[in-house]
Design an enzyme around this catalytic site. Structure first.
Site, PDB file in Angstrom:
ATOM      1  CE  LYS A 201     -18.822   0.952 -32.002  1.00  0.00           C
ATOM      2  NZ  LYS A 201     -18.623  -0.151 -31.067  1.00  0.00           N
TER       3      LYS A 201
ATOM      4  CE  LYS B  46     -22.875   0.978 -31.678  1.00  0.00           C
ATOM      5  NZ  LYS B  46     -21.906   0.223 -30.940  1.00  0.00           N
TER       6      LYS B  46
HETATM    7  C1  PBG Z   1     -18.452  -2.070 -27.955  1.00  0.00           C
HETATM    8  C2  PBG Z   1     -19.766  -1.473 -28.256  1.00  0.00           C
HETATM    9  C3  PBG Z   1     -20.266  -0.196 -27.947  1.00  0.00           C
HETATM   10  C4  PBG Z   1     -21.607  -0.180 -28.359  1.00  0.00           C
HETATM   11  C5  PBG Z   1     -21.869  -1.417 -28.928  1.00  0.00           C
HETATM   12  N1  PBG Z   1     -20.723  -2.182 -28.870  1.00  0.00           N
HETATM   13  C6  PBG Z   1     -19.640   0.934 -27.240  1.00  0.00           C
HETATM   14  C7  PBG Z   1     -18.537   1.685 -27.842  1.00  0.00           C
HETATM   15  O1  PBG Z   1     -18.117   1.457 -28.962  1.00  0.00           O
HETATM   16  O2  PBG Z   1     -18.034   2.544 -27.118  1.00  0.00           O
HETATM   17  C8  PBG Z   1     -22.570   0.953 -28.196  1.00  0.00           C
HETATM   18  C9  PBG Z   1     -24.013   0.588 -28.184  1.00  0.00           C
HETATM   19  C10 PBG Z   1     -24.933   1.619 -27.652  1.00  0.00           C
HETATM   20  O3  PBG Z   1     -24.578   2.790 -27.415  1.00  0.00           O
HETATM   21  O4  PBG Z   1     -26.114   1.270 -27.454  1.00  0.00           O
HETATM   22  N2  PBG Z   1     -17.378  -1.538 -28.619  1.00  0.00           N
END
Ligand code: PBG
Length: 323
Positions: free
Chosen positions: A195, A248
């Site tokens: 991520k 992601k």
């Molecule tokens: C929680 C999380 C996030 C997303 C999914 N889980 C936000 C982040 O990490 O700031 C983002 C999903 C999206 O942008 O659709 N940590």
């Protein structure tokens, strides 16, 4: 013997021929729809930057889930907007928290739909960071305890899959231990393994009201420049006990989905994040792109790269088109 004997256009001449030789097929069963649960009753508030997506109260989420199930979509992933936030992210691991209550309500009204939960703290902390703040940074090992408690409370409420998205080191191991010690050894972990600290989460932070109040997430989410490190993250999460892994965002990281597909024989998910959705929708609203074609081409590319599972805000529209 190349041209004129070989003519690749021969197999492109009609839709029947193209269909016969098509290499990548989409089906609703590969989609997971992200949903935002908020307090109240009868609430269905559209998210400005994500047209067609809503913050919904539990009663509305339940109706939505029935519709999602009927479309043949495999599951939903839940994000919570708690009544109140604090420094300890109490709402994240409260058995009566917003997500825990939503899980119970959805379970009562659906049969086949998979309920996935996002295990993270940023929606529940007053400062918007994904864990316990110590000396101005997120403290890894304290945060692991919150994550383990959250995952356990989700399992207790009836979640089918837990998906940690915080990017702390060792979270998959901590969650696996907590689940197994409490009789939830059958609950799979879908780890947001690779991520990235991405600008494309912008609209989500509006939707989930989870923008960090100071600094950014670069001390825990990955540097977009690092592909080799992404493979290490995936490898470690698998060693810690992840059943499935995720890359992601999706479209800007297709190279990593492809590499992961070649290296790891586990189910791979990709998250087509909020900003990817918003970019397409903004262009559609301006008349610059065709909605259905942009949606299907983006989902096909992610699948072709190697993701068998896609978390996408297009899940319902795509499933309708595929029906
Ligand atoms: C929680 C999380 C996030 C997303 C999914 N889980 C936000 C982040 O990490 O700031 C983002 C999903 C999206 O942008 O659709 N940590």
């Amino acid at each position: 013997m190349p041209f004129p004997t070989q003519r690749l256009r021969r197999l492109r001449a009609t839709e029947s021929l193209r269909g016969l030789v098509r290499e990548t097929h989409l089906h609703p069963g590969q989609f997971i729809l992200p949903l935002f649960v908020c307090p109240g009753e009868g609430v269905r508030r559209e998210i400005g930057s994500m047209p067609g997506n809503y913050q919904m109260s539990i009663d509305e989420i339940v109706k939505e889930c029935a519709e999602v199930e009927a479309l043949g979509i495999s599951g939903v992933i839940l994000f919570g907007l708690p009544e109140s936030k604090d420094e300890m992210a109490s709402g994240a691991y409260d058995d009566h928290g917003i997500v825990q209550r939503a899980i119970r309500a959805i379970r009562a009204e659906t049969s086949r739909l998979l309920i996935v939960t996002d295990v993270c703290n940023c929606e529940y902390t007053s400062h918007g960071h994904c864990g316990f703040i110590k000396d101005g940074d997120v403290d890894n090992d304290t945060t692991l305890q919150w994550l383990a408690k959250s995952a356990l409370s989700h399992a207790r409420a009836g979640a089918h899959i837990v998906a940690p998205s915080d990017m702390m080191d060792g979270r998959v191991w901590a969650i696996r231990q907590a689940l197994d010690a409490n009789g939830y050894e059958k609950i799979p972990i879908l780890s947001y393994a690779a991520k990235f600290a991405s600008v494309f989460y912008g609209p989500f932070r509006e939707a989930a009201e989870s923008a960090p109040q100071f600094g950014d997430r670069r001390s825990y989410q990955m540097d977009p420049a690092n592909g080799r490190e992404a493979m290490r993250e995936i490898e470690l999460d698998l060693q810690e006990g992840a059943d499935m892994i995720m890359v992601k965002p999706a479209m800007p990281y297709l190279d990593l989905i492809c590499q992961a597909r070649q290296r790891f024989d586990v189910p791979i998910a990709a998250y087509q994040v909020s900003g990817e959705y918003s970019m397409i929708m903004a262009a559609v609203r301006n008349g610059w792109l065709d909605h259905d074609r942009a949606m299907m081409e983006s989902l096909t590319s992610i699948t072709r790269a190697g993701a068998g599972i896609i978390l996408t805000y297009f899940a319902k529209s795509a499933a309708r088109l595929l029906a």
